[in-house]
Design a protein around this motif. Structure first.
Motif, PDB file in Angstrom:
ATOM      1  N   GLN A  25       4.004   5.508  -5.658  1.00  0.00           N
ATOM      2  CA  GLN A  25       3.944   5.512  -7.117  1.00  0.00           C
ATOM      3  C   GLN A  25       2.889   6.499  -7.621  1.00  0.00           C
ATOM      4  N   GLN A  26       1.769   6.579  -6.921  1.00  0.00           N
ATOM      5  CA  GLN A  26       0.722   7.526  -7.305  1.00  0.00           C
ATOM      6  C   GLN A  26       1.199   8.968  -7.168  1.00  0.00           C
TER       7      GLN A  26
ATOM      8  N   LYS B 114       0.831  -1.204   0.000  1.00  0.00           N
ATOM      9  CA  LYS B 114       0.000   0.000   0.000  1.00  0.00           C
ATOM     10  C   LYS B 114       0.866   1.256   0.000  1.00  0.00           C
TER      11      LYS B 114
ATOM     12  N   GLN C 214       3.946   1.478  -1.144  1.00  0.00           N
ATOM     13  CA  GLN C 214       4.595   1.557  -2.449  1.00  0.00           C
ATOM     14  C   GLN C 214       3.622   2.087  -3.507  1.00  0.00           C
ATOM     15  N   ARG C 215       2.373   1.612  -3.461  1.00  0.00           N
ATOM     16  CA  ARG C 215       1.379   2.083  -4.416  1.00  0.00           C
ATOM     17  C   ARG C 215       1.099   3.582  -4.219  1.00  0.00           C
TER      18      ARG C 215
END
Length: 415
Positions: A327-328, A321, A323-324
Motif C-alpha cells: 500500500q505504501q 506487513k 500488505q502495508r
C-alpha cells in the motif's frame, strides 16, 4: 605538467578490490562483534577481547554509535562477507550475548553468568605468554560434551563451529595453529564454558639448558668458563629431561618454524590461557533474525496447540506487513504521478498567463503608437527575466554614464 588523476567511484574501486581477494578470504566466515544497551567500560573491554578471539576475520576497529541499528550492520554484511554477528547487550539486571546468523537467522540468546577480561586472566598466570603474531591466523575450535539429547545442543555446537573457518586436516599447516578456543557444555547446570588459549610447542627429551640454547635464548654464562659447563652443571649430558605430563607428548608430522621441533620427533604441546573467559547459558533460539518462531526456550515450554497458534499469528503479522508495504508503494507512485500532473498544469497556466500579458502589451502599444507592433516584440519567453526585451526598429538602449568617484574626477579635470 602531468594531468590530474582520474577520480574513481568508490563502488567501482571496492568491486575491483573484492574481485582481487583470494577465495580463502571470501569463503571464510567473517563477524561483527558489537555491544548495545547501557554503557559500561567492562562491557566495552569484553567486546574488544571477543574481537581478538575472532581475528583475523572480524572488524577489529569497528566504530559503533548509539544511532546505529541492527539493520544497518545487516545491510553491510553481504558487502564485507560477514556471516555472523555477536551482540553483548547490557540491561539493568543482566548481561546477555546474542549470536546471529546473517542475514536470515537463526538467533541464539545466551545469559552471561560470569566473565573475566583478558588482562585479568593474563595477570593471574604464572607464566604469561602473549604474542601478537598468534592472532594472524584463526584459532582451532574444540567442542566438548555437546553430544547430549536435544536439537538445541546440535544447533548450538554447529553455530559455534561455523563462526570460525574450517580446517582441512590433510592440508593444514600445523605451524599456523597458534591458538585454540574451547567450548565445554555442562548438562547438569546447562552452562557453556568458553576458554581461549595460546598454543606452545616445545621439544621433548632435552635438558633445560639445551632447550634455552636451541630456542635462541641467550643463557647466563657468568659462572661458567665454557658452554659445556653450563650444559653439564645440572647433571649428565646424555640424561634427557622428561616432561612430567606425558599425555601432552605428540609426534610431529611436520617441521615447525620454532627451533627444535622437527618432523617425526616428539614434542610437548602446552596451553597458556590468554582470556577472556565466559560462562553463559542458552536461553532462547529464534528462527529468524531476532524474530520469528521460537525453536527453543529454557523457561517457557509450550504445547503443540500453542505453537500452532503462534505460527498463525506470526504469519498474519507477516502478511499484514507485506500488505502495508504494498500500500505504501502504491501511495508513493500515486503521489509522484499527481505531482507530475500538478507541475504540468502549473506550467500550462504560466504559459497562458504570459500569453495574455503579451496580448495586453500589444494592444497598449497599438493604442499609443497607432501601428501594429512587430511579431517578436511581445512574444512570450520563459527566459525573459534574464534577457533584454527587443525595441522597435530605430530605437536603441541608452548606455548609462559611468560614475566616477571624487579622486578620479579631480585627476580627469587636471588633465
Amino acid at each position: 605538467m602531468g594531468g590530474a588523476k582520474k577520480k574513481v567511484h568508490p563502488k567501482t574501486r571496492t568491486a575491483a578490490f573484492k574481485a582481487s581477494e583470494p577465495s580463502e578470504i571470501v569463503e571464510a566466515p567473517h563477524s561483527f562483534i558489537i555491544h548495545r544497551g547501557l554503557s559500561c567500560p567492562y562491557i566495552t573491554d569484553l567486546t574488544m577481547d571477543f574481537r581478538r578471539i575472532m581475528e583475523p576475520f572480524t572488524a577489529t576497529n569497528l566504530r559503533e554509535k548509539k544511532i546505529n541499528r541492527i539493520k544497518d550492520f545487516v545491510s553491510l554484511s553481504s558487502f564485507f562477507h560477514v556471516s555472523h554477528m555477536g551482540i553483548f547487550n547490557k540491561a539493568s539486571t543482566q548481561l546477555s550475548f546474542k549470536v546471529l546468523r546473517l542475514p536470515r537467522g537463526p538467533s541464539l540468546t545466551f545469559k552471561v553468568h560470569q566473565f573475566t577480561l583478558a588482562r585479568d586472566v593474563i595477570s593471574c598466570s604464572k607464566k604469561q605468554m602473549f604474542d601478537v603474531d598468534h592472532f594472524k591466523h584463526p584459532p582451532l575450535v574444540i567442542m566438548n560434551n555437546f553430544s547430549g539429547e536435544g536439537k538445541h545442543l546440535k544447533l548450538m555446537a554447529t553455530t559455534f563451529q561455523n563462526m570460525f573457518p574450517s580446517i582441512n586436516l590433510a592440508q593444514v599447516n600445523i605451524d599456523t595453529i597458534r591458538r585454540c578456543v574451547l567450548f565445554s557444555y555442562n548438562p547438569e547446570a546447562k552452562l557453556v564454558e568458553m576458554r581461549h588459549y595460546s598454543v606452545q610447542v616445545v621439544p621433548v627429551g632435552l635438558k633445560r639448558a639445551v632447550q634455552k640454547i636451541v630456542s635462541g635464548t641467550v643463557p647466563n654464562l657468568n659462572k661458567c668458563d665454557e658452554v659445556v659447563d653450563f650444559v653439564t652443571r645440572d647433571g649428565n649430558v646424555s640424561e634427557a629431561e622428561v616432561d612430567e605430563d606425558e599425555q601432552s607428548h605428540v609426534v610431529l608430522s611436520q617441521t615447525l618454524k620454532s627451533k627444535g621441533n622437527l618432523e617425526n620427533h616428539r614434542s610437548s604441546v602446552k596451553l597458556h590461557e590468554i582470556g577472556p573467559r565466559l560462562t553463559m547459558q542458552l536461553m532462547k533460539i529464534e528462527e529468524g533474525l531476532l524474530t520469528g518462531e521460537v525453536l527453543y526456550h529454557d523457561h517457557v515450554i509450550k504445547t503443540e496447540d500453542e505453537k500452532e497458534t503462534l505460527r498463525k499469528l506470526i504469519e498474519k503479522k507477516r502478511k499484514l506487513k507485506e500488505q502495508r508495504k504494498k500500500q505504501q508503494n502504491e501511495n508513493r507512485e500515486r503521489n509522484l504521478k499527481l505531482k507530475k500532473e500538478q507541475n504540468k498544469e502549473a506550467k500550462r497556466n504560466h504559459d497562458a498567463e504570459n500569453a495574455s500579458d503579451a496580448d495586453d502589451d500589444a494592444q497598449y502599444y497599438k493604442d499609443e503608437v497607432g501601428e501594429e507592433p512587430d511579431e517578436e516584440l511581445f512574444k512570450p519567453d520563459n527566459n525573459s527575466s534574464r534577457k533584454r526585451s527587443k525595441l522597435p526598429s530605430g530605437m536603441k538602449y541608452k548606455n548609462k554614464k559611468a560614475k566616477m568617484d571624487n579622486k578620479t574626477s579631480k585627476k580627469f579635470k587636471e588633465k
